[in-house]
Structure formats: C-alpha cells, structure tokens
Motif scaffolding. Structure first.
Motif, PDB file in Angstrom:
ATOM      1  N   ALA A  73      88.063 -26.278   8.121  1.00  0.00           N
ATOM      2  CA  ALA A  73      89.035 -25.906   9.037  1.00  0.00           C
ATOM      3  C   ALA A  73      88.825 -24.507   9.649  1.00  0.00           C
ATOM      4  CB  ALA A  73      90.461 -25.759   8.198  1.00  0.00           C
ATOM      5  N   ALA A  74      89.132 -24.262  11.056  1.00  0.00           N
ATOM      6  CA  ALA A  74      88.921 -23.010  11.650  1.00  0.00           C
ATOM      7  C   ALA A  74      90.019 -22.439  12.000  1.00  0.00           C
ATOM      8  CB  ALA A  74      87.868 -23.415  12.531  1.00  0.00           C
ATOM      9  N   PRO A  75      90.242 -21.278  12.501  1.00  0.00           N
ATOM     10  CA  PRO A  75      91.250 -20.814  12.745  1.00  0.00           C
ATOM     11  C   PRO A  75      91.651 -21.590  13.950  1.00  0.00           C
ATOM     12  CG  PRO A  75      90.129 -18.796  12.621  1.00  0.00           C
ATOM     13  CD  PRO A  75      88.981 -20.177  12.123  1.00  0.00           C
ATOM     14  N   VAL A  76      93.005 -21.627  14.729  1.00  0.00           N
ATOM     15  CA  VAL A  76      93.386 -22.314  16.026  1.00  0.00           C
ATOM     16  C   VAL A  76      93.047 -21.349  17.003  1.00  0.00           C
ATOM     17  CG1 VAL A  76      95.213 -23.118  17.130  1.00  0.00           C
ATOM     18  CG2 VAL A  76      95.463 -23.514  14.718  1.00  0.00           C
ATOM     19  N   THR A  77      92.536 -21.914  18.137  1.00  0.00           N
ATOM     20  CA  THR A  77      92.049 -21.099  19.446  1.00  0.00           C
ATOM     21  C   THR A  77      93.373 -20.928  20.138  1.00  0.00           C
ATOM     22  OG1 THR A  77      91.505 -22.982  20.503  1.00  0.00           O
ATOM     23  CG2 THR A  77      89.871 -21.681  19.429  1.00  0.00           C
ATOM     24  N   LYS A  78      93.330 -20.123  21.049  1.00  0.00           N
ATOM     25  CA  LYS A  78      94.520 -20.022  22.083  1.00  0.00           C
ATOM     26  C   LYS A  78      94.732 -21.484  22.752  1.00  0.00           C
ATOM     27  CE  LYS A  78      93.748 -17.149  25.270  1.00  0.00           C
ATOM     28  NZ  LYS A  78      93.525 -15.889  26.316  1.00  0.00           N
ATOM     29  N   GLU A  79      93.549 -21.846  23.128  1.00  0.00           N
ATOM     30  CA  GLU A  79      93.417 -23.247  23.993  1.00  0.00           C
ATOM     31  C   GLU A  79      94.124 -24.417  23.381  1.00  0.00           C
ATOM     32  OE1 GLU A  79      90.847 -20.971  24.006  1.00  0.00           O
ATOM     33  OE2 GLU A  79      91.296 -20.404  25.868  1.00  0.00           O
ATOM     34  N   GLU A  80      93.713 -24.472  21.770  1.00  0.00           N
ATOM     35  CA  GLU A  80      94.360 -25.479  21.012  1.00  0.00           C
ATOM     36  C   GLU A  80      95.652 -25.331  21.098  1.00  0.00           C
ATOM     37  OE1 GLU A  80      90.606 -26.654  18.054  1.00  0.00           O
ATOM     38  OE2 GLU A  80      91.907 -24.792  17.552  1.00  0.00           O
ATOM     39  N   LEU A  81      96.288 -23.982  20.741  1.00  0.00           N
ATOM     40  CA  LEU A  81      97.532 -23.837  20.642  1.00  0.00           C
ATOM     41  C   LEU A  81      98.218 -24.207  21.909  1.00  0.00           C
ATOM     42  CD1 LEU A  81      99.947 -22.254  18.786  1.00  0.00           C
ATOM     43  CD2 LEU A  81      99.298 -20.199  20.106  1.00  0.00           C
ATOM     44  N   LEU A 115     110.685 -19.243  22.867  1.00  0.00           N
ATOM     45  CA  LEU A 115     109.237 -19.463  23.210  1.00  0.00           C
ATOM     46  C   LEU A 115     108.601 -18.357  23.774  1.00  0.00           C
ATOM     47  CD1 LEU A 115     107.378 -21.824  22.420  1.00  0.00           C
ATOM     48  CD2 LEU A 115     107.469 -22.705  24.843  1.00  0.00           C
ATOM     49  N   SER A 116     109.119 -17.675  24.670  1.00  0.00           N
ATOM     50  CA  SER A 116     108.947 -16.634  25.384  1.00  0.00           C
ATOM     51  C   SER A 116     108.959 -15.242  24.417  1.00  0.00           C
ATOM     52  CB  SER A 116     109.546 -16.427  26.806  1.00  0.00           C
ATOM     53  OG  SER A 116     110.980 -15.717  26.522  1.00  0.00           O
ATOM     54  N   ARG A 117     109.597 -15.373  23.514  1.00  0.00           N
ATOM     55  CA  ARG A 117     109.648 -14.126  22.496  1.00  0.00           C
ATOM     56  C   ARG A 117     108.737 -14.468  21.507  1.00  0.00           C
ATOM     57  NH1 ARG A 117     115.385 -14.752  23.434  1.00  0.00           N
ATOM     58  NH2 ARG A 117     115.383 -15.589  21.400  1.00  0.00           N
ATOM     59  N   MET A 118     108.589 -15.728  20.943  1.00  0.00           N
ATOM     60  CA  MET A 118     107.989 -15.943  19.775  1.00  0.00           C
ATOM     61  C   MET A 118     106.524 -16.566  19.823  1.00  0.00           C
ATOM     62  SD  MET A 118     110.631 -16.205  16.799  1.00  0.00           S
ATOM     63  CE  MET A 118     109.711 -15.650  15.689  1.00  0.00           C
ATOM     64  N   TYR A 119     106.247 -17.097  20.989  1.00  0.00           N
ATOM     65  CA  TYR A 119     105.076 -17.910  21.213  1.00  0.00           C
ATOM     66  C   TYR A 119     103.802 -17.089  20.527  1.00  0.00           C
ATOM     67  CZ  TYR A 119     101.325 -20.912  23.368  1.00  0.00           C
ATOM     68  OH  TYR A 119     100.519 -21.698  23.357  1.00  0.00           O
ATOM     69  N   PRO A 120     103.147 -17.657  19.526  1.00  0.00           N
ATOM     70  CA  PRO A 120     102.225 -16.736  18.687  1.00  0.00           C
ATOM     71  C   PRO A 120     100.895 -16.296  19.605  1.00  0.00           C
ATOM     72  CG  PRO A 120     102.101 -19.062  17.906  1.00  0.00           C
ATOM     73  CD  PRO A 120     103.228 -19.160  18.894  1.00  0.00           C
ATOM     74  N   ALA A 125     102.932 -15.262  25.747  1.00  0.00           N
ATOM     75  CA  ALA A 125     104.490 -15.134  25.613  1.00  0.00           C
ATOM     76  C   ALA A 125     105.041 -14.376  26.945  1.00  0.00           C
ATOM     77  CB  ALA A 125     104.873 -14.573  24.499  1.00  0.00           C
ATOM     78  N   ASP A 126     104.158 -12.876  26.747  1.00  0.00           N
ATOM     79  CA  ASP A 126     104.773 -12.004  27.849  1.00  0.00           C
ATOM     80  C   ASP A 126     104.653 -12.731  29.415  1.00  0.00           C
ATOM     81  OD1 ASP A 126     105.167 -10.170  25.850  1.00  0.00           O
ATOM     82  OD2 ASP A 126     103.471  -9.195  26.302  1.00  0.00           O
ATOM     83  N   HIS A 127     103.643 -13.453  29.685  1.00  0.00           N
ATOM     84  CA  HIS A 127     103.269 -14.266  30.907  1.00  0.00           C
ATOM     85  C   HIS A 127     104.286 -15.193  31.082  1.00  0.00           C
ATOM     86  CE1 HIS A 127     100.552 -16.754  33.561  1.00  0.00           C
ATOM     87  NE2 HIS A 127     101.440 -15.960  34.370  1.00  0.00           N
ATOM     88  N   PHE A 128     104.706 -15.863  30.124  1.00  0.00           N
ATOM     89  CA  PHE A 128     105.876 -16.915  30.011  1.00  0.00           C
ATOM     90  C   PHE A 128     107.399 -16.333  30.665  1.00  0.00           C
ATOM     91  CE2 PHE A 128     108.163 -20.647  28.419  1.00  0.00           C
ATOM     92  CZ  PHE A 128     107.524 -21.556  29.406  1.00  0.00           C
ATOM     93  N   LYS A 129     107.480 -15.092  29.905  1.00  0.00           N
ATOM     94  CA  LYS A 129     108.675 -14.401  29.889  1.00  0.00           C
ATOM     95  C   LYS A 129     108.731 -14.224  31.482  1.00  0.00           C
ATOM     96  CE  LYS A 129     109.600 -11.953  26.462  1.00  0.00           C
ATOM     97  NZ  LYS A 129     108.976 -10.778  25.421  1.00  0.00           N
ATOM     98  N   GLU A 130     107.678 -13.799  31.976  1.00  0.00           N
ATOM     99  CA  GLU A 130     107.669 -13.471  33.678  1.00  0.00           C
ATOM    100  C   GLU A 130     108.002 -14.640  34.410  1.00  0.00           C
ATOM    101  OE1 GLU A 130     104.251 -11.730  35.042  1.00  0.00           O
ATOM    102  OE2 GLU A 130     104.403  -9.939  33.597  1.00  0.00           O
ATOM    103  N   ILE A 131     107.217 -15.568  34.098  1.00  0.00           N
ATOM    104  CA  ILE A 131     107.611 -16.953  34.695  1.00  0.00           C
ATOM    105  C   ILE A 131     108.831 -17.650  34.606  1.00  0.00           C
ATOM    106  CG2 ILE A 131     106.841 -19.562  34.743  1.00  0.00           C
ATOM    107  CD1 ILE A 131     104.086 -18.519  33.713  1.00  0.00           C
ATOM    108  N   LEU A 132     109.608 -17.551  33.337  1.00  0.00           N
ATOM    109  CA  LEU A 132     110.866 -17.902  33.283  1.00  0.00           C
ATOM    110  C   LEU A 132     111.972 -16.901  34.013  1.00  0.00           C
ATOM    111  CD1 LEU A 132     111.556 -18.471  29.421  1.00  0.00           C
ATOM    112  CD2 LEU A 132     111.209 -20.086  31.136  1.00  0.00           C
TER     113      LEU A 132
END
Ligand code: FAD
Length: 195
Positions: A73-81, A115-120, A125-132
C-alpha cells in the motif's frame, strides 16, 4: 491428603474446550472458508447488510490480516484521488433521476459545496470553489446535472492542460451502477411526486 479425583478430569475437559475454540477460530478465519469469499466477509460472518455493526457476530481484522492488506500500500496520489472522485460524481450523475425530488436537488448542491470545502487536496478544493462560483450547480434533471458535471470537469481538465471530454458522450462513458432489482437507485428516485 489424597488429590481430588475429579481434578484430572476437569483439566482434560478444559484442554479439550480450548482446543475446540482454537480450531473453530482458525476454520472461521481460513481464506477458503465460504463465508470469506469477498472482502466484506472479513468483517462479519454473514452479509453486512443483514447485520448491524453492533452485532455479537461482528469480527474485527486480526493484526496479521491488517498487515497482509497493507502490503504494497502506498499513499494515494492527487491523480488517484481525482479519478476516484470523478468516478463517484459521474456515477452519481448517471443515476440522478430525470425528475429529482426537491431533497435530491438540495443534496447534490450541498454535496458540491461540501466537496469544495473538504476535498482532501487544498489546491483542488480552492480551485473547485472558484469553478462553482462561476458555474452554479444545475441539477433540475439527470440531463442537466450530468451535462453540468461534464462541463465543470472540463474546466478542471483545461486548467491542467488536458483534452476536453465531448459532453454529448457522457452517458455512453458513465453508466448506472449495475445492481439487481434496482437496489442501487438513489433514495427517493421512485417517488412519483418530486418537483
Ligand atoms: P480524470 O480527469 O480523473 O478523469 C477520469 C476519467 O473521466 C477519464 O479517464 C475520462 O474517461 C473521464 N472524463 C474526463 N473528462 C471528463 C468530463 N469532462 N466529463 C465526463 N467524463 C470525463 N488536480 C490538480 O492537479 N489540480 C486541481 O486543481 C484539481 N482539482 C480537482 C477538483 C476536483 C473536484 C476533482 C474531483 C479533481 C481535481 N483534480 C485536480 C484531479 C484531476 O481532475 C484528475 O482527476 C487527475 O489529474 C487525474 O486525471 P486523469 O487524466 O486520470 O482523468
């Protein structure tokens, strides 16, 4: 004073009882055991949907099982997430009803806001907030929501230098979850009087 004649008998009985318990627990934990043919079965002796978490039969992982599962097991990457999250969102959109209830419309809007507040991934998350903010959620119907989601996914794609996805193909790419007897339908989907 002579030894209690029953003492030996009791000691033998105790040994037999311990031996039975050991063998039973080994048998139950054995990978080939039919009650353990899927991952969920590791958590309980029968279907998790039929038992509450507080059931007396609930069994937790043994330490060696946890280590076995963690191997490689390895840490999840930004891409996988990202891929996992888009899979979840597009599958939700595929199952979103043509005539959603007021509650369902409220729920997807809230889900996106959360999601726009809690996306890990803070940057995402910040980018998605702007998109929303620039693209308020449209969730009046299945078509509206799945097209809206495709569009906002494309906004993210574009910002990452990726190709845009042809949104007229979104229903072909993302199908409904396959479940017998429509047991995976969204809650409230069968309600006739949604607004
Ligand atoms: P993904 O973009 O993950 O897409 C998965 C699959 O969806 C694709 O293989 C394709 O078949 C399909 N698909 C692609 N586009 C669409 C579409 N428009 N409509 C329908 N289906 C489509 N990463 C960052 O580096 N920075 C960010 O700011 C960022 N923000 C994100 C915000 C959110 C809300 C999410 C969920 C993810 C974000 N990500 C971000 C992750 C990023 O979007 C990708 O998930 C990641 O880069 C992996 O990309 P991928 O090429 O494997 O495919």
């Amino acid at each position: 004073m002579s030894e209690n004649p029953f003492l030996g008998l009791f000691q033998n009985l105790e040994k037999i009882s311990n031996s039975i318990q050991t063998h039973l627990s080994t048998f139950i934990a054995r990978p080939g055991n039919p009650s353990q043919t899927d991952n969920n079965a590791l958590f309980s002796f029968s279907s998790p949907s039929k038992q509450s978490a507080s059931s007396a039969n609930f069994r937790t992982f043994r330490p060696e099982e946890v280590l076995k599962k963690a191997q490689g097991a390895a840490p999840v990457t930004k891409e996988e997430l990202g891929r996992a999250t888009w899979t979840f969102l597009h599958t939700l959109a595929a199952q979103y009803p043509d005539k959603p209830t007021r509650q369902q419309k409220k729920d997807v809007k809230e889900l996106m806001a959360i999601l726009s507040r809690m996306y890990p991934c803070q940057e995402c998350a910040d980018h998605f907030k702007e998109i929303l903010r620039a693209n308020p959620v449209q969730a009046g119907s299945h078509a509206e929501f799945s097209q809206w989601l495709c569009h906002v996914h494309n906004v993210v794609n574009r910002s990452l230098g990726k190709l845009a996805f042809p949104c007229e193909r979104v229903d072909a790419r993302w199908g409904k979850l396959e479940c017998e007897l429509r047991t995976c339908d969204l809650q409230g989907t069968l309600t006739k009087f949604g607004d």
